[in-house]
Design a protein around this motif. Structure first.
Motif, PDB file in Angstrom:
ATOM      1  N   ASP A 169      40.542  20.033  86.657  1.00 41.56           N
ATOM      2  CA  ASP A 169      40.848  19.000  85.671  1.00 41.56           C
ATOM      3  C   ASP A 169      40.911  19.635  84.276  1.00 41.56           C
ATOM      4  O   ASP A 169      39.908  20.121  83.764  1.00 41.56           O
ATOM      5  N   LYS A 192      44.572  11.696  85.076  1.00 46.30           N
ATOM      6  CA  LYS A 192      44.029  13.043  85.169  1.00 46.30           C
ATOM      7  C   LYS A 192      45.151  14.051  85.332  1.00 46.30           C
ATOM      8  O   LYS A 192      46.158  13.765  85.979  1.00 46.30           O
ATOM      9  N   LEU A 251      45.594  17.934  86.762  1.00 44.85           N
ATOM     10  CA  LEU A 251      44.919  19.050  87.428  1.00 44.85           C
ATOM     11  C   LEU A 251      45.834  20.263  87.437  1.00 44.85           C
ATOM     12  O   LEU A 251      47.027  20.159  87.739  1.00 44.85           O
TER      13      LEU A 251
END
Lengths: 207, 255
Positions: free
Chosen positions: B69, B62, B64
């Motif tokens: 996100d 992921k 961020l």
């Protein structure tokens, strides 16, 4: 020779007008369809390559055979002529359009994408203006090719300059053969010069 | 607290490649930092950068930005709020300098008065007289001026994060040194987070708050210039630092 021109000037004029009408209709339709297919092609490489492969195959069929093949579907006359000319043009136009759009500098396209332009915005605001010379070149080639292939369309009763030429061939009338070919050559030359002029203008704009 | 940029176990492998361009990478960057990403070509530094504005999508993990996100929000929207500068500059040759700088504000549908004022402000910031340069075309500018415009274009909508992919790779070394200094001053005056990819170790150490050193898709060391020189994490970093030192010795011998 001159005799024929003086006596049959109206016939020749009529043939030229008819020829121009076929060419204009074919070019207009070709451009509309090719533009739509080009937009489609920019979204997927598989689609664009598939279309190019298909149209290049069709393009390799001799025009006389192509006219004959379509008679059962669209009959004799102008419709068939325009349909064949439009199909042939797809190869010439698509190839130039797609290559022109692909040829736009990768760094420029990446910058545009990185700044958040959508695919359509990249096409309209960046790729199209920068590919103008290639687009113009494609239209020029297609126009000249349409003028000359339209001559053959007389063989399926589409009219135009081919009528005079084919008449001349059948009756061994050299004046008809001469003026039929001279007029179509002149038309092709005229289109080439006219569009060449526009092509130069467009290139100047991109600098 | 939320970080400006956070990578959580991010991996990216290109089709047909036997190794991962970015291999299970974790790191965080705080708001206002100036990070350089240093490594030889093929180490994954550009891939890492391009995953932030989603020119590449990660295979797993992921990313961020300020706690959000990036994979979950509209890609076009994300890009319009991240400044992006590339080595090839990528100015639009058919648009004026003013038009180029106005690209993102126009995409965001600012009013024309605001756009025009912002273009002037940015041209002043990069030291090009608005009256003189606004209506010129990119081909009428020198390489250094073009890259300044590229920088101004990326800053136009006041993004919080700036991604710079070897932006000075194509300009001569004198111009390059001047641009580096200008960029450092520029960053000091604003609260923006800069991520700057380079393969030039001196450039990496000159500009930064922290340097990230990458090798074969992994971060081998991420720290201040001082930490890296004093305590290189492994043989690769040591040899990198050593190569810079050798160059310095060469210049000393010349004097």
């Amino acid at each position: 020779m001159m005799d024929y021109l003086v006596k049959h000037f109206d016939d020749l004029g009529e043939a030229v007008t008819e020829h121009l009408l076929i060419v204009a209709a074919a070019l207009l339709l070709s451009l509309l369809i090719a533009s739509a297919l080009t937009v489609l092609g920019t979204y997927s490489r598989i689609v664009s390559e598939g279309m190019l492969g298909l149209f290049s195959m069709i393009y390799s069929v001799p025009s006389l055979a192509m006219f004959a093949l379509l008679i059962p579907l669209t009959g004799l006359g102008k419709t068939t002529a325009v349909v064949v000319l439009v199909i042939y043009n797809q190869y010439l136009l698509l190839r130039n359009f797609l290559a022109g759009l692909d040829g736009v500098d990768a760094g420029i396209v990446e910058a545009a994408a990185g700044m958040g332009m959508t695919k359509m915005q990249i096409l309209v605001k960046i790729k199209l203006p920068l590919a103008k010379p290639a687009l113009a070149a494609g239209i020029r080639i297609a126009s000249v090719s349409t003028v000359s292939i339209a001559v053959i369309a007389a063989s399926i009763n589409a009219g135009g300059l081919g009528t005079i030429l084919f008449d001349g061939l059948r009756t061994m009338n050299y004046a008809k053969i001469f003026w039929g070919s001279a007029a179509s050559a002149f038309l092709a030359f005229f289109f080439d010069s006219l569009l060449g002029f526009f092509e130069k203008k467009v290139q100047g704009g991109v600098q | 607290m939320t970080h400006a940029i956070e990578f959580q176990n991010v991996t990216k492998t290109f089709k047909g490649a036997g190794y991962s361009a970015v291999d299970h990478v974790d790191f965080t960057v705080e708001e206002g930092e100036f990070i350089t990403i240093l490594g030889s070509s093929g180490c994954g530094k550009t891939t890492l950068l391009k995953m932030i504005n989603r020119l590449y999508e990660p295979d797993s993990g992921k990313i961020l930005l300020f706690g959000e996100d990036v994979g979950a929000v509209d890609v076009v929207g994300v890009r319009r709020h991240i400044g992006y500068v590339i080595q090839q500059i990528g100015l639009f040759p058919h648009m004026t300098i003013g038009g180029n700088i106005a690209t993102v504000p126009r995409l965001l549908k600012w009013e024309s008065g605001r756009i025009s004022a912002r273009v002037d402000e940015l041209l002043d910031l990069i030291g090009l007289n608005p009256a003189e340069f606004k209506d010129r075309y990119p081909s009428q500018l020198s390489g250094g001026q073009q890259q300044r415009v590229g920088l101004a274009r990326a800053l136009a909508a006041d993004p919080k994060i700036m991604l710079l992919d070897e932006p000075f790779g194509a300009v001569d070394s004198i111009t390059r040194a001047r641009l580096q200094e200008e960029l450092r001053v520029l960053h000091g005056g604003m609260k923006k987070t800069f991520l700057f990819v380079t393969h030039d170790i001196e450039e990496a150490f000159l500009l930064v708050t922290r340097v990230m050193i990458m090798n074969r898709g992994k971060i081998v060391q991420f720290g201040t210039a001082e930490e890296i020189v004093r305590r290189p994490a492994d043989e690769f970093v040591r040899s990198l630092v050593e190569s810079a030192r050798e160059k310095e010795r060469f210049w000393e011998k010349m004097v």
